[in-house]
Design a protein around this motif. Structure first.
Motif, mmCIF file in Angstrom:
data_model
loop_
_atom_site.group_PDB
_atom_site.id
_atom_site.type_symbol
_atom_site.label_atom_id
_atom_site.label_comp_id
_atom_site.label_asym_id
_atom_site.label_seq_id
_atom_site.Cartn_x
_atom_site.Cartn_y
_atom_site.Cartn_z
ATOM 1 N N ALA A 105 -7.363 60.421 -1.319
ATOM 2 C CA ALA A 105 -7.308 58.956 -1.307
ATOM 3 C C ALA A 105 -8.689 58.362 -1.579
ATOM 4 O O ALA A 105 -9.712 59.036 -1.407
ATOM 5 C CB ALA A 105 -6.793 58.473 0.045
ATOM 6 N N GLN B 271 -12.136 56.567 -0.929
ATOM 7 C CA GLN B 271 -12.995 56.641 0.253
ATOM 8 C C GLN B 271 -14.109 55.607 0.184
ATOM 9 O O GLN B 271 -14.598 55.280 -0.895
ATOM 10 C CB GLN B 271 -13.631 58.031 0.368
ATOM 11 C CG GLN B 271 -12.696 59.117 0.834
ATOM 12 C CD GLN B 271 -13.404 60.470 0.829
ATOM 13 O OE1 GLN B 271 -13.513 61.109 -0.204
ATOM 14 N NE2 GLN B 271 -13.885 60.879 1.986
ATOM 15 N N SER C 248 -13.874 45.865 10.937
ATOM 16 C CA SER C 248 -12.954 46.996 10.788
ATOM 17 C C SER C 248 -13.143 47.991 11.924
ATOM 18 O O SER C 248 -14.271 48.396 12.229
ATOM 19 C CB SER C 248 -13.189 47.705 9.450
ATOM 20 O OG SER C 248 -12.433 48.896 9.373
ATOM 21 N N ALA D 32 -12.411 50.969 11.687
ATOM 22 C CA ALA D 32 -12.734 52.258 11.089
ATOM 23 C C ALA D 32 -14.229 52.436 10.882
ATOM 24 O O ALA D 32 -14.672 53.499 10.464
ATOM 25 C CB ALA D 32 -12.016 52.404 9.748
ATOM 26 N N HIS E 220 -12.954 57.942 7.916
ATOM 27 C CA HIS E 220 -12.125 57.871 6.715
ATOM 28 C C HIS E 220 -10.639 58.002 7.023
ATOM 29 O O HIS E 220 -9.801 57.446 6.299
ATOM 30 C CB HIS E 220 -12.563 58.953 5.727
ATOM 31 C CG HIS E 220 -13.988 58.809 5.276
ATOM 32 N ND1 HIS E 220 -14.379 57.842 4.386
ATOM 33 C CD2 HIS E 220 -15.108 59.496 5.622
ATOM 34 C CE1 HIS E 220 -15.682 57.938 4.182
ATOM 35 N NE2 HIS E 220 -16.146 58.934 4.911
ATOM 36 N N ALA E 221 -10.310 58.699 8.087
ATOM 37 C CA ALA E 221 -8.904 58.874 8.441
ATOM 38 C C ALA E 221 -8.280 57.556 8.905
ATOM 39 O O ALA E 221 -7.049 57.393 8.847
ATOM 40 C CB ALA E 221 -8.763 59.928 9.535
ATOM 41 N N ARG E 222 -9.087 56.626 9.355
ATOM 42 C CA ARG E 222 -8.573 55.349 9.868
ATOM 43 C C ARG E 222 -8.588 54.243 8.819
ATOM 44 O O ARG E 222 -8.075 53.151 9.069
ATOM 45 C CB ARG E 222 -9.378 54.912 11.090
ATOM 46 C CG ARG E 222 -9.273 55.853 12.276
ATOM 47 C CD ARG E 222 -10.039 55.303 13.474
ATOM 48 N NE ARG E 222 -9.486 54.029 13.922
ATOM 49 C CZ ARG E 222 -10.073 53.248 14.851
ATOM 50 N NH1 ARG E 222 -11.244 53.608 15.373
ATOM 51 N NH2 ARG E 222 -9.507 52.117 15.218
ATOM 52 N N VAL E 223 -9.179 54.505 7.679
ATOM 53 C CA VAL E 223 -9.250 53.477 6.634
ATOM 54 C C VAL E 223 -7.887 53.366 5.941
ATOM 55 O O VAL E 223 -7.381 54.331 5.374
ATOM 56 C CB VAL E 223 -10.339 53.821 5.602
ATOM 57 C CG1 VAL E 223 -10.288 52.842 4.432
ATOM 58 C CG2 VAL E 223 -11.720 53.800 6.250
ATOM 59 N N LYS E 224 -7.300 52.194 6.008
ATOM 60 C CA LYS E 224 -6.009 51.944 5.353
ATOM 61 C C LYS E 224 -6.182 51.331 3.969
ATOM 62 O O LYS E 224 -5.372 51.557 3.072
ATOM 63 C CB LYS E 224 -5.152 51.010 6.217
ATOM 64 C CG LYS E 224 -4.917 51.521 7.642
ATOM 65 C CD LYS E 224 -4.229 52.883 7.653
ATOM 66 C CE LYS E 224 -3.969 53.356 9.075
ATOM 67 N NZ LYS E 224 -3.426 54.731 9.109
ATOM 68 N N ASP E 225 -7.231 50.539 3.809
ATOM 69 C CA ASP E 225 -7.492 49.861 2.540
ATOM 70 C C ASP E 225 -8.983 49.952 2.266
ATOM 71 O O ASP E 225 -9.778 49.175 2.798
ATOM 72 C CB ASP E 225 -7.043 48.403 2.616
ATOM 73 C CG ASP E 225 -7.167 47.660 1.294
ATOM 74 O OD1 ASP E 225 -7.994 48.074 0.457
ATOM 75 O OD2 ASP E 225 -6.457 46.657 1.098
ATOM 76 N N ALA E 226 -9.384 50.922 1.440
ATOM 77 C CA ALA E 226 -10.804 51.167 1.211
ATOM 78 C C ALA E 226 -11.494 49.963 0.570
ATOM 79 O O ALA E 226 -12.628 49.623 0.909
ATOM 80 C CB ALA E 226 -10.974 52.410 0.334
#
Length: 306
Positions: free
Chosen positions: A47, A49, A67, A69, A81-87
């Motif tokens: 995905a 990043q 955020s 994240a 990075h695992a918590r980012v839904k919309d980079a």
């Protein structure tokens, strides 16, 4: 029918290192390996990043406030990075441009259009398009669709692969390619696992597939990134692995292998990802350093070069 898409993190034009002639190299995100020397660590997750550039950061904390994240401490900004839904949204929080995004979803049609801007250079130099990564064969629909579009204009298509994909995905890719650049990291199971995080099972099977394809008229070039203290002394094992795969495949030719020196061009990317670069203090190698290993491989029946 919807055009296949993939997460692309770079399109490098006028590349001279990923196949013959002048090429465009399309880099896709996602890889099953975690090589300690990886020059493109931003390629490993599939995905997009968020990258943090400490040189642009003023420590204002706007990103952390906006955020969950992102956190900020005395060492700088940290992105989970695992918590980012919309980079894109997270990167957009920084008013100073310290946050950027590696990777965007692009269709095969879109990428083909960009590649074909350089059609005259491919025609004049005998070049073409190479898809790299990451592991590009994690995106088989995209690779197949891009190859079809390139072939429609007479442009050769290559792929750089780790071989660590399903046998079905690998076989499907071979049907649409003109050249396979196949990485060979280490011939020993334990050493390969230690250096890359994966075993040799699928890779050995796909080595055989690649050589069967080569026997039928395809072109395969094996490539080994040489890392001092890791695989610089593995010439005999590499030769044995390639010869074993050739025998199983019924390949009547001589396996070709290019040796690539370790470089640290990607070191700064680790900092942007909030990761430690494991080979920071390793001695870089140069082409002349690899010639003795190439000579040893040639003596063992491998068409090796630097």
């Amino acid at each position: 029918m919807e055009t296949p898409s993939a997460t692309v993190f770079n399109v490098q034009k006028f590349s001279l290192d990923d196949g013959p002639g002048i090429r465009t190299t399309v880099f896709l995100k996602g890889c099953p390996l975690r090589c300690a020397w990886c020059a493109n660590p931003e390629s490993q997750l599939g995905a997009p990043q968020v990258l943090w550039d400490r040189r642009q950061c003023v420590g204002c904390g706007t990103c952390a406030a906006g955020s969950g994240a992102v956190t900020l401490d005395e060492k700088g900004v940290h992105v989970d990075h695992a918590r980012v839904k919309d980079a894109e949204a997270v990167a957009g929080l920084c008013p100073h441009g310290a946050l950027t995004v590696a990777g965007e979803t692009r269709t095969a049609d879109d990428v083909a259009e960009e590649c074909l801007q350089d059609l005259p250079f491919y025609q004049e130099s005998g070049g073409g398009v190479t898809v790299s990564g990451g592991e590009p064969l994690l995106w088989p629909d995209f690779v197949e669709a891009l190859a079809a579009r390139m072939h429609g204009h007479g442009v050769p298509m290559a792929v750089e692969t780790t071989g660590c994909v399903s046998e079905a995905a690998f076989a499907r890719a071979l049907e649409s390619l003109d050249l396979v650049l196949f990485d060979v990291k280490h011939p020993n199971e334990a050493w390969h696992m230690d250096g890359t995080g994966v075993g040799l099972g699928l890779i050995r099977k796909n080595l055989v597939q690649a050589l069967r394809w080569a026997e039928a008229g395809g072109e395969v070039l094996f490539r080994t990134p040489v890392i001092f203290g890791y695989n610089d002394g593995a010439a005999a094992g590499i030769a044995e692995m390639l010869h074993g795969a050739a025998r199983e495949a019924g390949f009547s030719g001589t396996p070709r292998l290019q040796l690539l020196p370790l470089h640290q061009f990607g070191e700064g990317k680790y900092d942007k990802l909030g990761r430690e670069y494991g080979l920071r203090d390793e001695r870089p190698l140069h082409e002349e350093d690899l010639e003795p290993m190439a000579e040893e491989l040639r003596a063992l029946g491998i068409d090796a070069f630097v």
